[in-house]
Scaffold this motif. Structure first.
Motif, PDB file in Angstrom:
ATOM      1  N   TRP A  47       0.751  -1.124  -0.028  1.00 57.03           N
ATOM      2  CA  TRP A  47      -0.168   0.007   0.118  1.00 57.03           C
ATOM      3  C   TRP A  47       0.925   1.237  -0.008  1.00 57.03           C
ATOM      4  CZ3 TRP A  47      -5.355   0.163   0.450  1.00 57.03           C
ATOM      5  CH2 TRP A  47      -6.246  -1.128   0.385  1.00 57.03           C
ATOM      6  N   THR A  48       0.545   2.257  -0.709  1.00 57.73           N
ATOM      7  CA  THR A  48       1.193   3.554  -0.746  1.00 57.73           C
ATOM      8  C   THR A  48       0.536   4.663  -0.498  1.00 57.73           C
ATOM      9  OG1 THR A  48       2.427   2.568  -2.632  1.00 57.73           O
ATOM     10  CG2 THR A  48       2.619   4.979  -2.504  1.00 57.73           C
ATOM     11  N   ARG A  49       0.848   5.674   0.405  1.00 57.41           N
ATOM     12  CA  ARG A  49       0.497   6.925   0.609  1.00 57.41           C
ATOM     13  C   ARG A  49       0.546   7.734  -0.585  1.00 57.41           C
ATOM     14  NH1 ARG A  49       2.674   6.070   6.313  1.00 57.41           N
ATOM     15  NH2 ARG A  49       4.576   6.564   5.419  1.00 57.41           N
ATOM     16  N   ASN A  50      -0.647   8.491  -0.950  1.00 54.14           N
ATOM     17  CA  ASN A  50      -0.422   9.343  -2.230  1.00 54.14           C
ATOM     18  C   ASN A  50      -1.386  10.656  -1.950  1.00 54.14           C
ATOM     19  OD1 ASN A  50      -0.705  10.631  -4.546  1.00 54.14           O
ATOM     20  ND2 ASN A  50      -0.889   8.549  -5.649  1.00 54.14           N
ATOM     21  N   LYS A  51      -0.540  11.691  -1.863  1.00 55.09           N
ATOM     22  CA  LYS A  51      -1.484  13.018  -1.408  1.00 55.09           C
ATOM     23  C   LYS A  51      -2.155  13.582  -2.617  1.00 55.09           C
ATOM     24  CE  LYS A  51       1.937  15.064   0.583  1.00 55.09           C
ATOM     25  NZ  LYS A  51       2.855  16.268   1.247  1.00 55.09           N
ATOM     26  N   GLY A  52      -1.955  12.981  -4.035  1.00 56.26           N
ATOM     27  CA  GLY A  52      -2.573  13.324  -5.132  1.00 56.26           C
ATOM     28  C   GLY A  52      -2.159  14.552  -5.366  1.00 56.26           C
ATOM     29  N   GLY A  53      -3.148  15.553  -5.825  1.00 53.96           N
ATOM     30  CA  GLY A  53      -2.833  17.019  -6.302  1.00 53.96           C
ATOM     31  C   GLY A  53      -3.056  17.955  -5.375  1.00 53.96           C
ATOM     32  N   LEU A  54      -3.276  17.355  -4.072  1.00 54.15           N
ATOM     33  CA  LEU A  54      -3.343  18.362  -2.775  1.00 54.15           C
ATOM     34  C   LEU A  54      -1.980  18.174  -1.975  1.00 54.15           C
ATOM     35  CD1 LEU A  54      -6.899  17.610  -1.424  1.00 54.15           C
ATOM     36  CD2 LEU A  54      -6.078  19.214  -2.901  1.00 54.15           C
ATOM     37  N   THR A  55      -0.884  18.571  -2.641  1.00 53.67           N
ATOM     38  CA  THR A  55       0.513  18.411  -2.319  1.00 53.67           C
ATOM     39  C   THR A  55       0.938  19.219  -0.947  1.00 53.67           C
ATOM     40  OG1 THR A  55       1.348  20.020  -3.696  1.00 53.67           O
ATOM     41  CG2 THR A  55       1.267  17.739  -4.602  1.00 53.67           C
ATOM     42  N   ALA A  56       0.175  20.208  -0.671  1.00 55.69           N
ATOM     43  CA  ALA A  56       0.472  20.915   0.586  1.00 55.69           C
ATOM     44  C   ALA A  56      -0.133  20.438   1.918  1.00 55.69           C
ATOM     45  CB  ALA A  56      -0.089  22.498   0.494  1.00 55.69           C
ATOM     46  N   THR A  57      -0.915  19.335   1.744  1.00 55.25           N
ATOM     47  CA  THR A  57      -1.555  18.929   2.938  1.00 55.25           C
ATOM     48  C   THR A  57      -0.473  17.970   3.518  1.00 55.25           C
ATOM     49  OG1 THR A  57      -1.928  16.913   1.576  1.00 55.25           O
ATOM     50  CG2 THR A  57      -3.679  18.500   2.040  1.00 55.25           C
ATOM     51  N   PRO A  58      -0.400  17.941   4.902  1.00 56.01           N
ATOM     52  CA  PRO A  58       0.775  17.116   5.576  1.00 56.01           C
ATOM     53  C   PRO A  58       0.846  15.862   5.149  1.00 56.01           C
ATOM     54  CG  PRO A  58      -0.590  18.523   7.019  1.00 56.01           C
ATOM     55  CD  PRO A  58      -1.266  18.407   6.113  1.00 56.01           C
ATOM     56  N   ASP A  59       1.978  15.039   5.375  1.00 56.14           N
ATOM     57  CA  ASP A  59       1.818  13.651   5.009  1.00 56.14           C
ATOM     58  C   ASP A  59       1.182  12.808   6.089  1.00 56.14           C
ATOM     59  OD1 ASP A  59       3.754  13.695   2.529  1.00 56.14           O
ATOM     60  OD2 ASP A  59       5.465  13.966   3.967  1.00 56.14           O
ATOM     61  N   PRO A  60       0.350  11.740   5.492  1.00 56.60           N
ATOM     62  CA  PRO A  60      -0.166  10.932   6.524  1.00 56.60           C
ATOM     63  C   PRO A  60       0.730   9.871   7.377  1.00 56.60           C
ATOM     64  CG  PRO A  60      -1.080  10.714   4.506  1.00 56.60           C
ATOM     65  CD  PRO A  60       0.230  11.490   4.241  1.00 56.60           C
ATOM     66  N   ALA A  91      -7.115  13.219  -4.856  1.00 53.36           N
ATOM     67  CA  ALA A  91      -7.640  13.234  -3.614  1.00 53.36           C
ATOM     68  C   ALA A  91      -6.640  12.587  -2.702  1.00 53.36           C
ATOM     69  CB  ALA A  91      -8.884  12.422  -3.434  1.00 53.36           C
ATOM     70  N   PRO A  92      -6.224  12.854  -1.577  1.00 45.41           N
ATOM     71  CA  PRO A  92      -5.239  12.106  -0.643  1.00 45.41           C
ATOM     72  C   PRO A  92      -5.731  10.652  -0.371  1.00 45.41           C
ATOM     73  CG  PRO A  92      -5.540  14.312   0.364  1.00 45.41           C
ATOM     74  CD  PRO A  92      -6.633  14.251  -0.921  1.00 45.41           C
ATOM     75  N   ARG A  93      -4.997   9.677  -0.654  1.00 47.88           N
ATOM     76  CA  ARG A  93      -5.354   8.442  -0.491  1.00 47.88           C
ATOM     77  C   ARG A  93      -4.444   7.349  -0.240  1.00 47.88           C
ATOM     78  NH1 ARG A  93      -4.506  10.291  -5.613  1.00 47.88           N
ATOM     79  NH2 ARG A  93      -3.450   8.960  -7.286  1.00 47.88           N
ATOM     80  N   LEU A  94      -4.810   6.139   0.176  1.00 45.02           N
ATOM     81  CA  LEU A  94      -4.053   4.878   0.246  1.00 45.02           C
ATOM     82  C   LEU A  94      -4.373   4.017  -0.554  1.00 45.02           C
ATOM     83  CD1 LEU A  94      -2.034   3.534   2.403  1.00 45.02           C
ATOM     84  CD2 LEU A  94      -4.252   2.571   3.325  1.00 45.02           C
ATOM     85  N   GLU A  95      -3.334   3.757  -1.432  1.00 41.73           N
ATOM     86  CA  GLU A  95      -3.619   2.922  -2.705  1.00 41.73           C
ATOM     87  C   GLU A  95      -2.774   1.680  -2.732  1.00 41.73           C
ATOM     88  OE1 GLU A  95      -2.831   5.684  -5.657  1.00 41.73           O
ATOM     89  OE2 GLU A  95      -0.811   5.410  -5.721  1.00 41.73           O
ATOM     90  N   THR A  96      -3.427   0.562  -3.494  1.00 44.30           N
ATOM     91  CA  THR A  96      -2.858  -0.629  -3.709  1.00 44.30           C
ATOM     92  C   THR A  96      -3.353  -1.087  -5.104  1.00 44.30           C
ATOM     93  OG1 THR A  96      -2.421  -2.959  -2.818  1.00 44.30           O
ATOM     94  CG2 THR A  96      -4.498  -1.954  -2.855  1.00 44.30           C
ATOM     95  N   ALA A  97      -2.502  -2.145  -5.589  1.00 38.53           N
ATOM     96  CA  ALA A  97      -2.841  -2.597  -6.934  1.00 38.53           C
ATOM     97  C   ALA A  97      -4.053  -3.305  -6.992  1.00 38.53           C
ATOM     98  CB  ALA A  97      -1.829  -3.710  -7.451  1.00 38.53           C
ATOM     99  N   ALA A  98      -5.078  -2.992  -8.121  1.00 40.90           N
ATOM    100  CA  ALA A  98      -6.420  -3.747  -7.928  1.00 40.90           C
ATOM    101  C   ALA A  98      -6.347  -5.050  -8.084  1.00 40.90           C
ATOM    102  CB  ALA A  98      -7.150  -2.766  -9.127  1.00 40.90           C
ATOM    103  N   PRO A  99      -7.058  -5.808  -7.196  1.00 45.72           N
ATOM    104  CA  PRO A  99      -7.221  -7.380  -7.475  1.00 45.72           C
ATOM    105  C   PRO A  99      -7.725  -7.692  -8.870  1.00 45.72           C
ATOM    106  CG  PRO A  99      -8.077  -6.679  -5.570  1.00 45.72           C
ATOM    107  CD  PRO A  99      -8.000  -5.508  -6.476  1.00 45.72           C
ATOM    108  N   ALA A 100      -7.461  -8.670  -9.647  1.00 47.74           N
ATOM    109  CA  ALA A 100      -7.967  -9.123 -10.562  1.00 47.74           C
ATOM    110  C   ALA A 100      -9.168  -9.649 -10.613  1.00 47.74           C
ATOM    111  CB  ALA A 100      -7.019 -10.177 -11.291  1.00 47.74           C
TER     112      ALA A 100
END
Length: 268
Positions: A47-60, A91-100
């Protein structure tokens, strides 16, 4: 002088009923399915933390077995990912590879960050991503700070959903936001459901989208905290089944204790 003998008389039967050490846990949790994110030892592999386009928000950060995302009261510490085909990637998100193929993903939030103050579109939900675009499904609280609302955006088409109603009340009469979310894929049909108790889920939105997913994410954002700090605490993102505890059989059998409390076997 009479209190000590009375205490001994009450305690001795209980002490005799209790073993020196319990042989098994009162509540046991099923192991999360492969690919799930639980934060009891920090960030979960895959899983990866990704702040998306809201780069000024603090890191999770991972804190107290939760992924904590904070939106501050000053400009640049909050934001709205917007709408459109690729808005989910902002959007800030926690993402992972989609299951098949088909899958079920549960997201459990530890607190209700949307009700601390008057918000403007304080949201949490899911992001589905393909090589070409993304879509969002989410629940939010609007400016009135009472009504639970829902939203989904597939390939740039904005469609309202049907938000669940707080148990025993009409939606909008009480502040309430479902802290338990479920995302299901069955073929090309995607369904988001939500729950106030983590047990009884109500459908929020359903859309058909014939795509090959590359990523799936749990996301949150706050358009404008209005001078306050908004904190989202994600406890787990679990594939397959919700991570509910199993109660020992001895507890189920011992629903009625003896009047003198001498049988406490169901509590250990």
């Amino acid at each position: 002088m009479l209190i000590a003998p009375l205490v001994r008389k009450l305690v001795q039967p209980i002490a005799r009923a209790l073993p020196i050490a319990a042989t098994s846990a009162l509540l046991t949790y099923a192991a999360p399915a492969a690919g799930s994110a639980v934060f009891n030892a920090g960030m979960t592999a895959g899983w990866t933390r990704n702040k998306g386009g809201l780069t000024a928000t603090p890191d999770p950060v991972v804190e107290d077995e939760a992924l904590v995302a904070t939106f501050g009261p000053t400009a640049g510490q909050f934001g709205d990912p917007g709408t459109g085909t690729n808005a989910g990637r902002n959007a800030p998100r926690l993402e992972t590879a989609a299951p098949a193929g088909d899958f079920v993903l549960y997201a459990d939030w530890a607190s209700d960050p949307m009700l601390a103050h008057l918000p403007q579109w304080s949201d949490a939900g899911f992001v589905l991503e393909t090589a070409a675009g993304s879509a969002r499904l989410e629940l939010y609280i609007g400016g009135n700070n009472t009504q639970v609302l829902s939203y989904n955006d597939f390939a740039g088409a904005t469609v309202p959903g049907v938000a669940p109603t707080p148990p025993g009340e009409s939606n909008g009469t009480r502040k309430g936001w479902p802290a338990h979310h479920k995302l299901e894929r069955s073929g090309d049909v995607f369904t988001i459901s939500a729950s106030f108790d983590g047990i009884n889920y109500s459908p929020v939105a359903q859309r058909t989208w014939a795509v090959t997913l590359t990523k799936v994410a749990v996301h949150c954002y706050h358009q404008n905290p209005n001078g306050a700090t908004s904190v989202f605490r994600l406890m787990r993102a679990t594939f397959g089944a919700p991570q509910r505890p199993t109660i020992r059989d001895t507890v189920k059998r011992n629903t009625a204790f003896l009047a003198n409390m001498s049988d406490l076997s169901g509590l250990v």
